[in-house]
Design a protein around this motif. Structure first.
Motif, mmCIF file in Angstrom:
data_model
loop_
_atom_site.group_PDB
_atom_site.id
_atom_site.type_symbol
_atom_site.label_atom_id
_atom_site.label_comp_id
_atom_site.label_asym_id
_atom_site.label_seq_id
_atom_site.Cartn_x
_atom_site.Cartn_y
_atom_site.Cartn_z
ATOM 1 N N LEU A 24 6.888 7.390 -8.827
ATOM 2 C CA LEU A 24 7.027 8.115 -10.082
ATOM 3 C C LEU A 24 5.986 7.659 -11.102
ATOM 4 N N ARG A 25 5.748 6.364 -11.181
ATOM 5 C CA ARG A 25 4.731 5.870 -12.114
ATOM 6 C C ARG A 25 3.350 6.388 -11.744
ATOM 7 N N ALA A 26 3.069 6.472 -10.438
ATOM 8 C CA ALA A 26 1.771 6.987 -9.996
ATOM 9 C C ALA A 26 1.594 8.434 -10.424
ATOM 10 N N MET A 27 2.649 9.244 -10.251
ATOM 11 C CA MET A 27 2.543 10.649 -10.653
ATOM 12 C C MET A 27 2.349 10.779 -12.164
ATOM 13 N N LEU A 28 3.092 10.010 -12.943
ATOM 14 C CA LEU A 28 2.962 10.093 -14.397
ATOM 15 C C LEU A 28 1.565 9.658 -14.837
ATOM 16 N N ARG A 29 1.011 8.689 -14.145
ATOM 17 C CA ARG A 29 -0.340 8.213 -14.476
ATOM 18 C C ARG A 29 -1.366 9.322 -14.263
ATOM 19 N N VAL A 35 -4.814 7.490 -4.722
ATOM 20 C CA VAL A 35 -4.551 8.289 -3.522
ATOM 21 C C VAL A 35 -3.954 9.634 -3.909
ATOM 22 N N LEU A 36 -2.969 9.604 -4.803
ATOM 23 C CA LEU A 36 -2.337 10.843 -5.248
ATOM 24 C C LEU A 36 -3.353 11.784 -5.880
ATOM 25 N N ASP A 37 -4.195 11.273 -6.737
ATOM 26 C CA ASP A 37 -5.169 12.094 -7.439
ATOM 27 C C ASP A 37 -6.131 12.768 -6.464
ATOM 28 N N ALA A 38 -6.506 12.054 -5.399
ATOM 29 C CA ALA A 38 -7.446 12.608 -4.422
ATOM 30 C C ALA A 38 -6.822 13.738 -3.606
ATOM 31 N N LEU A 39 -5.518 13.675 -3.392
ATOM 32 C CA LEU A 39 -4.847 14.655 -2.537
ATOM 33 C C LEU A 39 -4.216 15.803 -3.321
ATOM 34 N N GLY A 51 0.793 -1.215 0.000
ATOM 35 C CA GLY A 51 0.000 0.000 0.000
ATOM 36 C C GLY A 51 0.826 1.265 0.000
ATOM 37 N N VAL A 52 0.188 2.341 0.439
ATOM 38 C CA VAL A 52 0.797 3.666 0.548
ATOM 39 C C VAL A 52 0.756 4.045 2.016
ATOM 40 N N LEU A 62 -0.434 -1.563 -6.634
ATOM 41 C CA LEU A 62 -0.694 -1.370 -8.059
ATOM 42 C C LEU A 62 -0.583 0.119 -8.406
ATOM 43 N N ASP A 63 -0.113 0.389 -9.611
ATOM 44 C CA ASP A 63 0.038 1.777 -10.037
ATOM 45 C C ASP A 63 -1.274 2.543 -9.911
#
Length: 208
Positions: A167-172, A111-115, A34-35, A104-105
């Motif tokens: 990094l993959r999460a941010m690029l997504r 989570v990143l998108d929500a914050l 997880g995160v 998973l990416d």
């Protein structure tokens, strides 16, 4: 520090509009799923104390992949490396410190998108290639830079960035939002100027 400063120097222009900083990075010492956000209310450096945005973390607990634990944060330097820049460029802004583990990416990106809203500065803290010879590192880092500028996270792995998952999460998220990535600086460094057998790659990129 010089490479990171290439990105942080650009933050000054938008500093008045930033109300918090979202930090993402890898966990080097603790394996988890997880995160991970901390229980701690603040992080401390020789420059002072940086508050943690606990309301943001509590709001993100609706995602089952978000875990709240201090354990992976206790000895982790990836996020702490960014704190002097936060304290200098964005003093008094709270942080949302997240370590991205085995996830998973799309789950990390959720989570990143929500914050990551309009008043949040999102920062991924990671080295690029690690402990290759200088020629190999330069080749790998150039490939990584092209992938980041193309918002193509699929090719990024542990060989190219220790914080590849973050990094993959941010690029997504950036791709979904129609953002662009610009390379500001890429270089390699070692423990001494004469050491070209084991170098570490560093890069700075801006998202807009």
């Amino acid at each position: 520090g010089a490479v990171a400063a290439a990105a942080w120097s650009r933050v000054r222009a938008v500093a008045p509009s930033v109300r918090r900083v979202l930090l993402l990075g890898p966990s080097h010492h603790v394996t988890f799923s997880g995160v991970a956000a901390p229980f701690a209310d603040a992080f401390a450096t020789p420059l002072g104390v940086v508050a943690v945005d606990r309301l943001a973390i509590e709001g993100a607990r609706r995602f089952p992949q978000l875990v709240v634990t201090d354990v992976p944060h206790e000895q982790e330097s990836s996020l702490e490396a960014q704190l002097p820049f936060v304290q200098t460029v964005l003093p008094d802004r709270p942080i949302v410190p997240l370590l991205v583990g085995e996830v998973l990416d799309e789950e990390a990106a959720e989570v990143l998108d929500a914050l990551w809203d309009a008043s949040t500065l999102a920062v991924v803290s990671t080295d690029l290639s690690r402990y290759f010879d200088a020629a190999t590192a330069a080749r790998l880092d150039a490939q990584t830079a092209r992938a980041i500028e193309a918002l193509e996270g699929a090719v990024l792995d542990a060989e190219r960035a220790c914080g590849h998952a973050a990094l993959r999460a941010m690029l997504r998220v950036a791709r979904a939002r129609g953002m662009r990535a610009t390379c500001l600086d890429v270089r390699q460094g070692s423990a001494s100027p004469d050491d070209t057998d084991e170098v570490i790659g560093y890069g700075a990129f801006a998202m807009s």
